[in-house]
Design a protein around this motif. Sequence first.
Motif, mmCIF file in Angstrom:
data_model
loop_
_atom_site.group_PDB
_atom_site.id
_atom_site.type_symbol
_atom_site.label_atom_id
_atom_site.label_comp_id
_atom_site.label_asym_id
_atom_site.label_seq_id
_atom_site.Cartn_x
_atom_site.Cartn_y
_atom_site.Cartn_z
ATOM 1 N N ALA A 18 24.766 120.073 18.841
ATOM 2 C CA ALA A 18 24.526 120.248 17.406
ATOM 3 C C ALA A 18 23.052 120.524 17.114
ATOM 4 C CB ALA A 18 24.991 119.008 16.640
ATOM 5 N N PHE A 19 22.153 120.069 17.986
ATOM 6 C CA PHE A 19 20.716 120.294 17.799
ATOM 7 C C PHE A 19 20.265 121.661 18.305
ATOM 8 C CE2 PHE A 19 20.511 115.501 18.383
ATOM 9 C CZ PHE A 19 20.396 115.247 17.040
ATOM 10 N N GLU A 20 21.065 122.318 19.148
ATOM 11 C CA GLU A 20 20.660 123.575 19.778
ATOM 12 C C GLU A 20 20.785 124.759 18.826
ATOM 13 O OE1 GLU A 20 23.192 123.822 23.211
ATOM 14 O OE2 GLU A 20 21.806 122.655 24.428
ATOM 15 N N GLY A 21 20.108 125.831 19.182
ATOM 16 C CA GLY A 21 20.235 127.077 18.436
ATOM 17 C C GLY A 21 19.249 127.185 17.292
ATOM 18 N N TRP A 22 19.513 128.142 16.426
ATOM 19 C CA TRP A 22 18.609 128.430 15.308
ATOM 20 C C TRP A 22 18.615 127.341 14.263
ATOM 21 C CZ3 TRP A 22 14.956 131.966 15.339
ATOM 22 C CH2 TRP A 22 15.067 133.001 16.259
ATOM 23 N N GLY A 23 19.739 126.702 14.087
ATOM 24 C CA GLY A 23 19.832 125.665 13.066
ATOM 25 C C GLY A 23 20.523 124.440 13.612
ATOM 26 N N THR A 24 20.402 123.384 12.892
ATOM 27 C CA THR A 24 21.054 122.142 13.278
ATOM 28 C C THR A 24 22.419 122.075 12.600
ATOM 29 O OG1 THR A 24 18.918 121.034 13.446
ATOM 30 C CG2 THR A 24 20.836 119.627 13.201
ATOM 31 N N ASP A 25 23.426 121.680 13.349
ATOM 32 C CA ASP A 25 24.770 121.515 12.791
ATOM 33 C C ASP A 25 24.868 120.115 12.188
ATOM 34 O OD1 ASP A 25 27.442 121.361 12.171
ATOM 35 O OD2 ASP A 25 28.146 122.012 14.147
ATOM 36 N N GLU A 26 24.381 119.999 10.948
ATOM 37 C CA GLU A 26 24.323 118.697 10.299
ATOM 38 C C GLU A 26 25.702 118.080 10.100
ATOM 39 O OE1 GLU A 26 22.397 120.783 7.541
ATOM 40 O OE2 GLU A 26 20.385 120.419 8.315
ATOM 41 N N LYS A 27 26.706 118.908 9.840
ATOM 42 C CA LYS A 27 28.047 118.381 9.644
ATOM 43 C C LYS A 27 28.555 117.688 10.904
ATOM 44 C CE LYS A 27 29.573 121.458 5.988
ATOM 45 N NZ LYS A 27 30.565 122.449 5.567
ATOM 46 N N ALA A 28 28.280 118.273 12.057
ATOM 47 C CA ALA A 28 28.716 117.667 13.319
ATOM 48 C C ALA A 28 28.000 116.338 13.552
ATOM 49 C CB ALA A 28 28.458 118.614 14.486
ATOM 50 N N ILE A 29 26.705 116.306 13.268
ATOM 51 C CA ILE A 29 25.926 115.073 13.460
ATOM 52 C C ILE A 29 26.454 113.974 12.548
ATOM 53 C CG2 ILE A 29 23.640 114.034 13.213
ATOM 54 C CD1 ILE A 29 22.529 116.877 13.935
ATOM 55 N N ILE A 30 26.677 114.309 11.288
ATOM 56 C CA ILE A 30 27.172 113.326 10.325
ATOM 57 C C ILE A 30 28.569 112.866 10.711
ATOM 58 C CG2 ILE A 30 27.932 113.016 7.928
ATOM 59 C CD1 ILE A 30 25.544 114.922 7.192
ATOM 60 N N TRP A 31 29.425 113.797 11.156
ATOM 61 C CA TRP A 31 30.783 113.425 11.532
ATOM 62 C C TRP A 31 30.769 112.449 12.711
ATOM 63 C CZ3 TRP A 31 34.321 113.189 15.375
ATOM 64 C CH2 TRP A 31 35.637 112.968 14.986
ATOM 65 N N ILE A 32 29.954 112.735 13.713
ATOM 66 C CA ILE A 32 29.914 111.859 14.895
ATOM 67 C C ILE A 32 29.332 110.494 14.531
ATOM 68 C CG2 ILE A 32 28.878 111.499 17.170
ATOM 69 C CD1 ILE A 32 28.965 114.612 17.466
ATOM 70 N N LEU A 33 28.121 110.483 13.993
ATOM 71 C CA LEU A 33 27.454 109.207 13.732
ATOM 72 C C LEU A 33 28.087 108.444 12.573
ATOM 73 C CD1 LEU A 33 23.737 110.266 14.270
ATOM 74 C CD2 LEU A 33 25.294 109.152 15.889
ATOM 75 N N GLY A 34 28.681 109.165 11.635
ATOM 76 C CA GLY A 34 29.324 108.521 10.495
ATOM 77 C C GLY A 34 30.641 107.851 10.822
ATOM 78 N N HIS A 35 31.203 108.184 11.976
ATOM 79 C CA HIS A 35 32.467 107.584 12.395
ATOM 80 C C HIS A 35 32.287 106.619 13.564
ATOM 81 C CE1 HIS A 35 34.010 110.957 10.039
ATOM 82 N NE2 HIS A 35 35.045 110.160 9.827
ATOM 83 N N ARG A 36 31.087 106.078 13.693
ATOM 84 C CA ARG A 36 30.805 105.101 14.745
ATOM 85 C C ARG A 36 30.158 103.879 14.116
ATOM 86 N NH1 ARG A 36 33.572 108.571 16.386
ATOM 87 N NH2 ARG A 36 33.265 109.856 18.216
ATOM 88 N N ASN A 37 30.463 102.707 14.660
ATOM 89 C CA ASN A 37 29.832 101.499 14.143
ATOM 90 C C ASN A 37 28.454 101.326 14.802
ATOM 91 O OD1 ASN A 37 30.184 100.180 16.681
ATOM 92 N ND2 ASN A 37 32.230 99.476 16.071
ATOM 93 N N ALA A 38 27.727 100.300 14.413
ATOM 94 C CA ALA A 38 26.349 100.110 14.877
ATOM 95 C C ALA A 38 26.275 99.971 16.401
ATOM 96 C CB ALA A 38 25.721 98.900 14.203
ATOM 97 N N ASP A 39 27.200 99.222 16.993
ATOM 98 C CA ASP A 39 27.184 99.041 18.443
ATOM 99 C C ASP A 39 27.450 100.365 19.161
ATOM 100 O OD1 ASP A 39 27.077 97.381 20.865
ATOM 101 O OD2 ASP A 39 29.215 97.881 21.027
ATOM 102 N N GLN A 40 28.387 101.145 18.637
ATOM 103 C CA GLN A 40 28.696 102.438 19.252
ATOM 104 C C GLN A 40 27.519 103.400 19.123
ATOM 105 O OE1 GLN A 40 32.312 103.128 17.048
ATOM 106 N NE2 GLN A 40 33.583 102.618 18.823
ATOM 107 N N ARG A 41 26.847 103.391 17.964
ATOM 108 C CA ARG A 41 25.669 104.257 17.796
ATOM 109 C C ARG A 41 24.568 103.871 18.775
ATOM 110 N NH1 ARG A 41 27.055 103.485 12.350
ATOM 111 N NH2 ARG A 41 25.327 102.029 12.080
#
Length: 66
Positions: free
Chosen positions: A22-45
């Motif tokens: 999600a960090f690679e390329g010309w732009g950042t895929d913010e939706k992917a970052i939010i989807w991954i981190l937003g669906h994990r609890n503190a321990d998983q993050r």
Amino acid sequence: MATLLAPEDFSPNEDAMALNKAFEGWGTDEKAIIWILGHRNADQRKQIRLAYQEIYLEDLNKKTQI
């Protein structure tokens, strides 16, 4: 307020690799970052952050800061 139901069968390494993609390329895929981190609890993050550090030798917290 809703309670987060994080998946129990997640892979910190797979999430770390998906975040890196999600960090690679010309732009950042913010939706992917939010989807991954937003669906994990503190321990998983934390596990994802440690896996990212181990795989890419970079601090995930610094990658996600503006």
